[in-house]
Write a protein that holds these residues in place. Sequence first.
Motif, PDB file in Angstrom:
ATOM      1  N   MET A   1      -0.410 -21.396  48.594  1.00 27.02           N
ATOM      2  CA  MET A   1      -0.989 -20.901  47.362  1.00 27.02           C
ATOM      3  C   MET A   1      -1.797 -22.014  46.703  1.00 27.02           C
ATOM      4  N   TYR A   2      -3.020 -21.689  46.315  1.00 24.29           N
ATOM      5  CA  TYR A   2      -3.888 -22.668  45.666  1.00 24.29           C
ATOM      6  C   TYR A   2      -4.197 -22.215  44.243  1.00 24.29           C
ATOM      7  N   PRO A   3      -3.377 -22.631  43.273  1.00 29.22           N
ATOM      8  CA  PRO A   3      -3.623 -22.233  41.891  1.00 29.22           C
ATOM      9  C   PRO A   3      -4.987 -22.709  41.416  1.00 29.22           C
TER      10      PRO A   3
ATOM     11  N   ALA B   1       0.200 -13.317  44.522  1.00 34.04           N
ATOM     12  CA  ALA B   1       1.013 -12.555  43.575  1.00 34.04           C
ATOM     13  C   ALA B   1       2.426 -12.378  44.115  1.00 34.04           C
ATOM     14  N   GLU B   2       2.529 -12.180  45.424  1.00 36.35           N
ATOM     15  CA  GLU B   2       3.851 -12.044  46.049  1.00 36.35           C
ATOM     16  C   GLU B   2       4.605 -13.372  45.990  1.00 36.35           C
TER      17      GLU B   2
ATOM     18  N   ARG C   1      -6.109 -12.561  49.350  1.00 37.70           N
ATOM     19  CA  ARG C   1      -5.520 -13.840  48.953  1.00 37.70           C
ATOM     20  C   ARG C   1      -4.722 -13.664  47.652  1.00 37.70           C
ATOM     21  N   ALA C   2      -5.321 -12.995  46.672  1.00 30.15           N
ATOM     22  CA  ALA C   2      -4.664 -12.818  45.379  1.00 30.15           C
ATOM     23  C   ALA C   2      -3.374 -12.018  45.517  1.00 30.15           C
TER      24      ALA C   2
ATOM     25  N   GLU D   1       2.214  -9.752  38.237  1.00 33.29           N
ATOM     26  CA  GLU D   1       1.620  -8.469  37.854  1.00 33.29           C
ATOM     27  C   GLU D   1       0.158  -8.639  37.451  1.00 33.29           C
ATOM     28  N   LYS D   2      -0.117  -9.677  36.671  1.00 34.70           N
ATOM     29  CA  LYS D   2      -1.488  -9.897  36.194  1.00 34.70           C
ATOM     30  C   LYS D   2      -2.436 -10.224  37.342  1.00 34.70           C
ATOM     31  N   LEU D   3      -1.957 -11.010  38.325  1.00 32.75           N
ATOM     32  CA  LEU D   3      -2.812 -11.370  39.441  1.00 32.75           C
ATOM     33  C   LEU D   3      -3.102 -10.167  40.316  1.00 32.75           C
TER      34      LEU D   3
END
Length: 241
Positions: free
Chosen positions: A1-3, A160-161, A155-156, A124-126
Amino acid sequence: MYPFLPDVILEDMGAYLENGIDTHMSLQVAGPEFAPEFNMLIFAEAHWNGELTAKQFCRDFSAKLAAGGVPAWGEYLTARGEIFSSAMRMCEHDTSVYLDYRWLPETTTQFAKKMAEVYAESSEKLNAAAERLASGIRQDSPERLLQLTSLEVKRAKFEAEELLAMHYQQDAVNHFADYLNTGNRESAGKGCELMAMAVETLKSSKAKAIEFGLPEKGWYLKNINKWLSGEFERKIKNYQI
């Protein structure tokens, strides 16, 4: 994951410059496994554009994707930055122990309880941001834009998961901490139940990662997903009563 953390990056670079540090380096452990890596793009541009803002970067990126711009991309990147800036906080955790997003700390602090909720909300938002991005692209758009958008949506949803797994993990270790402090066996049992849900969510995350295109023998699935799943399963055995 790349924030995606554009505001953090720009603010840090400004603070360095104010203190006489004008050379920067980015450490990429194992290297990014997918592109575009938005943090690297804004990091590079900020070296020569001292007036760059996160909103400007998101707007300019979306404008360059196709003739007339792609507002859905600008909105998505802005939302992505806000989501991860909220989720990637560890500022109030005790730093006397080793901190890493892979091993969220066992603690009964209000901050830890709050972050367990934030991870779920961020997931949820992602997911919602990904859906808005997908629906905001015209199907007669250039093929490269359709491909880029399709990959970004996948990817998102994978990320999110991951955030959902972090929710279960943080909630679980909060309960484990309560058990360690009080001896409350119900807390230990609830922690095991939540950690099992984290393990199941990592399985779902793996499937989404493969759908997105991460190699099954690559860094993430081999050294993070598999590793964490084993760690979580051992915690369950440790706390089962």
